[in-house]
Each structure stands twice: as C-alpha cells, then as structure tokens.
Design an enzyme around this catalytic site. Structure first.
Site, short mmCIF file in Angstrom:
data_model
loop_
_atom_site.label_atom_id
_atom_site.label_comp_id
_atom_site.label_asym_id
_atom_site.label_seq_id
_atom_site.Cartn_x
_atom_site.Cartn_y
_atom_site.Cartn_z
N VAL A 28 -39.16 -99.56 35.18
CA VAL A 28 -40.85 -100.39 34.77
C VAL A 28 -40.36 -100.42 34.03
CG1 VAL A 28 -43.05 -99.25 34.53
CG2 VAL A 28 -42.01 -98.25 36.10
N ASP A 135 -48.86 -86.69 43.67
CA ASP A 135 -47.80 -86.76 43.13
C ASP A 135 -48.89 -86.34 41.85
OD1 ASP A 135 -45.36 -86.11 41.86
OD2 ASP A 135 -44.81 -88.03 40.87
#
Length: 822
Positions: A28, A135
């Site tokens: 990322v 999650d």
C-alpha cells in the site's frame, strides 16, 4: 514477492510517493492523483501464483467496497491494471489508526461512544448491501483529527450469502487468509483476537461475528484492555481463551464505567450469537441511547447522534411556485399521501410515579423503529425523524404515515412495565396493542419491546411485515416453454427426490435426482423450480451427511437464484432457512420459518421445517405438534415424519413413544435408511449393543455414503470393545461434513465423549451449538455426556450458556405459535 518499487514511481496518473504498509498479498502506497490533484491510497497486488485469479480477487474487493457509500467507510475510487500490475485506488484518510490511539490506554467515554456509533453505522451500511467485513479490528479503523471514524480494508470482505469457509475459497484467497493468520500479532493483538467464538468452530462469518469484533473494540475503548488477552499469555492460547474463558464484565474491569454502556458492550460480546445483537444497527442505536443519556441538559446534541432527518413540508405548506414547481406538482407524488406500509414510531410516554429522563421514552421508541425497519416491506419513520406534534396521530399525519405506533412505560422495582398501541392515522382507530413486563435494565427493555412488537404485528398481519407479493421477473421461464425432454428430467428428478425422502432414504436416489436437476438447470437456468429442486437436493445431501460446506454453498446459490426468479417459492424459502441455520445464521433461519408459518400454515413441508427448527431450539412438545400437523396435511410423507417424531421422543426420554413411531414408519417403508438408523439408536439406548451394531452395519452396507449413521455406529463399536473400527469410521470426509450440520456435529462430539477425548468432544459440542443445536433438554440429559458434564469446565460452561438462552428463545417462538392445548 516482487522487489520494492523505487519511489517516486508513476502508475498511470498516480505518483506513488511513500510506502504505508506491505504483506505477501500486496503493498500500500500514499500517492497523488495528478489529474485531480488529490492524495489517494494505491494498493498494488502482488502477482505470485495465478495473476488472473489475483486480478479477479482485487476487482471483487473493489466491487464490494465501492458498493458501500457511507461517510464512515473508506471510499474506493478505481480498480484496474497498468503495466501488468493490478491496483486499487482508495480514499486517503489522514489521521491515526484506532490501534495507535489505544496504545495510550482507554479513550474518554464521549470519544469512545462517538467512535463506536460511527463504526457501527459504517458496518450496518455494509451489512445492508450484504457485505461482511470479516477482519474488523482497531488497525482497520482510521480516526481523523476531527474525530471521524473510517472503516478500512474490506480485503477479506465477502457477500453474506456464500459464508465461505477457508477451504472453499479460491487459492489466492486462501493464501491471503493464511498470510493474515501468520501475521496475527501485527495489530497489537492481531486478527485472531477479534474473531468470534463460533468462527473457531464453524470457520464461517456472519453479521453477528462482525458484531462480536465491534464488541471487542468497544471493550478496548472503554477499558483500555482486550477482554481476553493477558500479559502472561502465549498468542497461541488466545483462541482457547476466546472460546472458553468467561467473558469479563466491562464494569468489573472498570467500576466507574456507565452501567448502560457496559450493558451494550456485554451484549455485543455474548458468547452465543443468539444472545448477541443481531445487527450492527442495533449496536449503533443502543450506543446512541447511552450517549443521549449522558447529555447533561435538553437541547444539547448527544455524542455521535445524527440530527433529525428533515421531513417534507406539511399539506398546508405554501404551494410550489414557478415552472419547476409546477412540473414538480405534476410529476411528484402528492404531499401528505400515506403509503399503506408507512408507520411512524413516536417517543413513549413516562407513566412512572416519579418520571425520569426524557431520553428513556425516545430510546424505547427508537428500539421499536429499528426492529420494524428490519422488514424490507415497511417504511418506518423513527422518532428522531419526527417534528413536534400535539398528538401521536398528528405526528403520523406530518410524517405521511398510515399508522402510528405509540406507547407508555412505567418503571418497576425490577425493570419496566411497557404498553404499546398501533393506531390507524386516517380513522384514529386502535388496530392492535400489547403489554410487556421486563425484568432488567433499559437495554433489555429495548430488546424485549422491539421483539414483542415485531412478532405480534408479524403474526397478526396488522402491518405488511410479510414480503409483499411480487411479480416474477421477465426472464423467469415457465414449464410450458421447456422442451419435453427437460420437462421429463425435471419431473423425474422431483419423483426421485421425494421418494428418497419418504420411502428409500438412499443416497443413490438423491444423486440421480441431483444430476437430473443439474441437466435442467444447465439448459434452462431461468426455470425457478429446477433451481429450487437442485438447491433442495444439495441441502438434503448436507443434512444426511452426503456433502459438506461446499454442497451447502452451492445449495445457497441455487436457492437464491430460485427466489430471485420466483420470490413466492415456498420450498426454496424453507430450504434457504435450513442453509442459513447451518451457516450459523440461526436467527434469520427462525425468522424465515416463522414467516412461512404465518403465510403458508397449510403447507406440510413448512410444518416439517418448523418441527425441525423447534426441536433444535429445545421446544420438543411444539416440535411434535408441528410434525403431527404435517402428517395430517400430507400422510404420504409419513416415514420421514415418523422418523423425526421418534427422535424427538428419544430426546424427551420417552422410549415407548419413540418405539411406536419407529414401528409405524417401518411398517410403511421397511427399507428407509433413516428410520433404520433411528431404530438402531433406540436399541443402543436400551443397551442392546449387538442389535444396534447389526442394524447400523446393515444401513451402512446398503448406503455407504450415508455418513449420518457413521458416528452412531462408531459409538456402538466403541462400546462393544472395538475401538479400532470406531476410529476407522471417523474419517476426514466425515468430519468435514459434520462441520456443515449441527446434528452431525453433535453426533461426532458424542462419539468423542464416549471415546474419552474431551478436547475433541468440546470442539464438536461448540460447533453443534454455533450451527444451531440449542436442544437444551437433550444436551443436558444425554447420558453419553454425563462424565464430561461433571468433569469438564468447558462443557459445563457451554451447556450453561445454552440453558440460559432458552427462556428468551422460547418466548420469541411462543409469540408466533398457536396456543397449545393443556
């Protein structure tokens, strides 16, 4: 893993400037969109393995996340490929992760409530689109400097319907899940620390497992501690702690915590999903109630509470002016018209001798509005959307509602006395009403009142809570449009499947039916009866131990398709309830069956389904009533019903009554494998070990794939001194299939209890409970578990939790069931 990029790096119009995080699944970056001149986040997916599958995985993630348009969910801008690299572009959220904020200890209560409301609201928005996060943890929540929470990373998100277990995911997804597991401690406590107890047993996610994760986050924000983590603990011990340790009281950890806030957290962390909040929206509304209670004076906005929704002008407002106004008058519905499905819920009046804070009446009304809003066919005007009015009926008129629901409450020494009334706005006539006595706090009063109002109105039909009649989509195919060969295949498949259920019980018949349905679906995918038939056949395969989680997921897909083509299909609705039950969505399964009991009470299959679910919920007399009704409606299904009734009598420890049912069934269908299995269980219970082994061996010889009989044969073999044979029956295939069915899971657990393997027995007991087996009368009486009930703390705790859930569960059922004769 590819080598790191040399920064800055340009990918299409995105200039990658800094690395924010990385893993085996991807990296990322913070980047700048040079076209729109804004900071964004770019997620590059590593292309190890199957690039096409990885790209599909990324695009699916983008579709899921982009469907959720909400201020508390990180926005997805784009997904695509460039230079052979798959990428995802997301909103850049400046600030700190909630994980980082919690490093300094607990949060101020006002901030904790505000963030909790926002996270719950974002999660509720995702759930409305059928998307689970899977999650949720503090490192996946960003908090801006202005105090806005943003839920990040739907990287494990999936549509609700599949409910896939890890082994059913594509290889790329399994690798991603494995990577998360391997790096579990990367978020202080890690992903595992936010998994719900049932996920360790079922390996599947539901809305309520997301609610559990939210509950853990709330606990941390309010107390500064994880509810199960201890400094001396090895990370590998955490799953066992989550499943076994008592859930700590938030107010026990922090005595000065507001009791109402602690009650919300405790309910979100109820170990049994049925005792937990069913939806994230319920957590949000409960937190709003707590926040409102903390407001010191009227007129001060409560933390995290949205302002009232503006309503359109009333009928006597000034008319629209000008050309646009004239067009609007022609094209828009008349103001003040009240749809038949619109109901306004006004704050309840405090009738206590010493009235308390005004927020209590608002909170009770808000709970009712939230519960009614769960019915997609209703338009609910919640109390926060209403303007001031002199009377409830006037409030209903202003809100353009056909009905108004009002009520009053009085505090009692133990809790609340609640009364509610539904009034037709046009006639001001009372349509329905009721009273509820609650022993407990405001949170419990909200839950009980919401459930009572919903169940009462659903049962009476006073409001259109049942799904409204729908036209079949234009792409639905009628039988008349099919070629003769496909019609014959379909009718033959139905005959085989019905015969398997009522006469033979043989796997071969179900396989042949499944194959025939598959041929029809392949040629005519828009023929709803064939889609339903295939879903039903696959579901029955799971029920009888012929298939596992993969069969269950396939069944759900075909049943969903059937209902998309024909929403009125009763059997498809019923069997979808079974699949929901075995996916851990027990409350949704009950609601499906209760709805069918209201709309199709004269359908024998609906009564059979009600009997099955009632038995699993421990309402054994009521299960016998439903099964008896099914037999009267359709005597031809006798063998199947006799078998189910015999098992209920065995659970009631009434062997003579069970014997009568078995004999009746065998007199009609002597070869029926399920009846013969129950006959063997009867002999096993009476100590006739040789007879039991002989009968079970005969069943397995006739139908080797009827794995439903294998655990019982293993128990009998172990008791006759043949443990090797017993162990040989407990194959990996059998255990995989038991993970998809609560009764199979319980039989497997019973074998391990008899074989004196307490750890395995406890695991399968928990799996059975989490998959919907709440048959407390039998769970607490089964002699095969007597030793573990006395010696194993985990077994005792699990059974206590099941027993404690029974009164509320039974009360909800009895609101929709006919009164039993004395």
């Amino acid at each position: 893993m590819p080598p790191p990029l040399s920064l800055p790096h340009t990918l299409r119009q995105y200039r990658l400037e800094a690395t924010l995080g990385k893993g085996s699944w991807g990296t990322v970056y913070r980047a700048v969109d040079t076209h729109l001149l804004r900071t964004v986040v770019v997620k590059l997916l590593h292309t190890a393995g199957d690039p096409a599958a990885q790209t599909a995985r990324l695009l699916e993630e983008a579709r899921l996340a982009s469907a959720v348009d909400h201020p508390n969910v990180c926005a997805v801008y784009e997904a695509g490929e460039a230079d052979g690299q798959s990428f995802l572009v997301m909103q850049y959220v400046p600030g700190r992760t909630l994980d980082a904020l919690l490093e300094d200890g607990r949060l101020d209560d006002a901030l904790a409530l505000s963030l909790g409301i926002q996270i719950a609201d974002g999660l509720a928005a995702a759930h409305r689109y059928g998307v689970l996060h899977r999650d949720l943890k503090p490192s996946n929540v960003m908090v801006t400097d202005e105090g806005v929470a943003k839920v990040l990373d739907f990287g494990l998100a999936r549509r609700t319907a599949p409910g896939a277990a890890p082994e059913d995911l594509p290889p790329a997804d399994r690798a991603d899940a494995a990577d998360r597991a391997d790096t579990a401690m990367s978020s202080r406590f890690g992903t595992t620390a936010y998994m719900a107890p049932e996920q360790f047993a079922t390996r599947r996610s539901t809305e309520q497992s997301d609610v559990w994760a939210l509950g853990v986050i709330l606990f941390q924000m309010a107390t500064g501690q994880h509810p199960f983590w201890m400094r001396s603990m090895n990370p590998a011990q955490l799953p066992s702690a989550i499943q076994s340790y008592p859930v700590p009281s938030p107010t026990g950890v922090r005595p000065d915590l507001d009791p109402a806030f602690g009650a919300v957290i405790a309910k979100a962390l109820a170990r049994l999903p049925d005792d937990r909040y069913h939806h994230a929206s319920e957590v949000r509304d409960a937190l709003r109630t707590v926040a409102q209670a903390l407001v010191p004076e009227p007129g001060v906005a409560a933390v995290g509470i949205a302002p009232p929704v503006p309503l359109p002008p009333s009928e006597d407002a000034a008319p629209r002016r000008g050309l646009l106004g004239a067009l609007a008058d022609r094209l828009l519905p008349a103001r003040g018209t009240a749809p038949d499905n619109a109901v306004a819920v006004v704050p309840f009046a405090d009738a206590s001798e010493a009235p308390g804070p005004a927020y209590v009446g608002f909170a009770l009304a808000d709970a009712v509005a939230t519960r009614l809003a769960g019915a997609p066919t209703l338009r609910v005007r919640p109390p926060r959307a209403l303007r001031g009015a002199d009377t409830p009926v006037e409030a209903g008129r202003q809100a353009a509602a056909a009905f108004v629901l009002t009520g009053q409450f009085a505090r009692t020494p133990d809790g609340f006395h609640l009364g509610w009334t539904l009034v037709a706005v046009a006639t001001e006539a009372v349509v329905q009403g009721g009273t509820v006595e609650v022993a407990g706090d405001l949170i419990e009063a909200q839950r009980r009142l919401g459930d009572d109002v919903f169940a009462s109105l659903a049962a009476s039909g006073a409001l259109p809570i049942a799904p409204a009649p729908q036209f079949r989509p234009v792409d639905a195919v009628d039988e008349a449009a099919l070629p003769d060969a496909l019609v014959e295949d379909y009718l033959g498949a139905r005959s085989l499947m019905d015969g398997q259920a009522s006469r033979s019980g043989l796997h071969a018949d179900l396989i042949r039916a499944t194959e025939a349905f598959e041929r029809v679906v392949a040629e005519a995918p828009d023929f709803a009866p064939a889609q339903a038939g295939l879903g039903i056949a696959l579901t029955r395969g799971v029920r009888f131990g012929y298939g596992g989680v993969g069969h269950l997921l396939a069944a759900q897909r075909h049943l969903d398709r059937a209902l998309a083509l024909d929403p009125s299909h009763i059997e498809a609705t019923l069997y979808r309830a079974y699949t929901r039950l075995w996916s851990g969505e027990t409350e949704r399964a009950r609601q499906d069956v209760q709805h069918l009991l209201h709309t199709a009470p004269d359908d024998a299959e609906v009564q059979v389904g009600a009997g099955v679910v009632l038995q699993l919920d421990g309402l054994l007399d009521e299960a016998l009533d439903a099964l008896g009704t099914a037999l009267r409606l359709a005597p031809g299904i006798g063998p199947r019903v006799y078998n189910l009734r015999a098992r209920v009598h065995l659970y009631q420890q009434r062997p003579e009554a069970a014997r009568v049912e078995i004999d009746r069934g065998l007199s009609v269908a002597p070869a029926h494998t399920l009846l013969r299995t129950t006959d063997a269980v009867w002999h096993l219970r009476h100590g006739h070990l040789g007879d039991a082994v002989e009968r079970l061996a005969s069943v397995v010889a006739d139908d080797p794939l009827l794995r439903l009989a294998h655990p019982t044969l293993a128990i009998a073999a172990h008791r006759t001194g043949d443990p090797e044979r017993a162990r040989s029956l407990m194959t990996d295939d059998l255990l995989a299939m038991a993970a998809a069915d609560c009764e199979m899971a319980y039989r497997v657990g019973t074998y391990f209890a008899v074989a004196e393997d307490p750890e395995a027995a406890l695991h399968w007991l928990r799996t059975a409970v989490h998959l919907g087996n709440h048959n407390a009368p039998w769970l607490l009486a089964n002699p095969d578990w007597e030793a573990l009930r006395e010696t194993d703390a985990g077994v005792r705790r699990t059974l206590r939790e099941v027993a404690a859930s029974q009164p509320a569960l039974h009360a909800r059922w009895r609101r929709v069931l006919p009164a039993r004769r004395a």
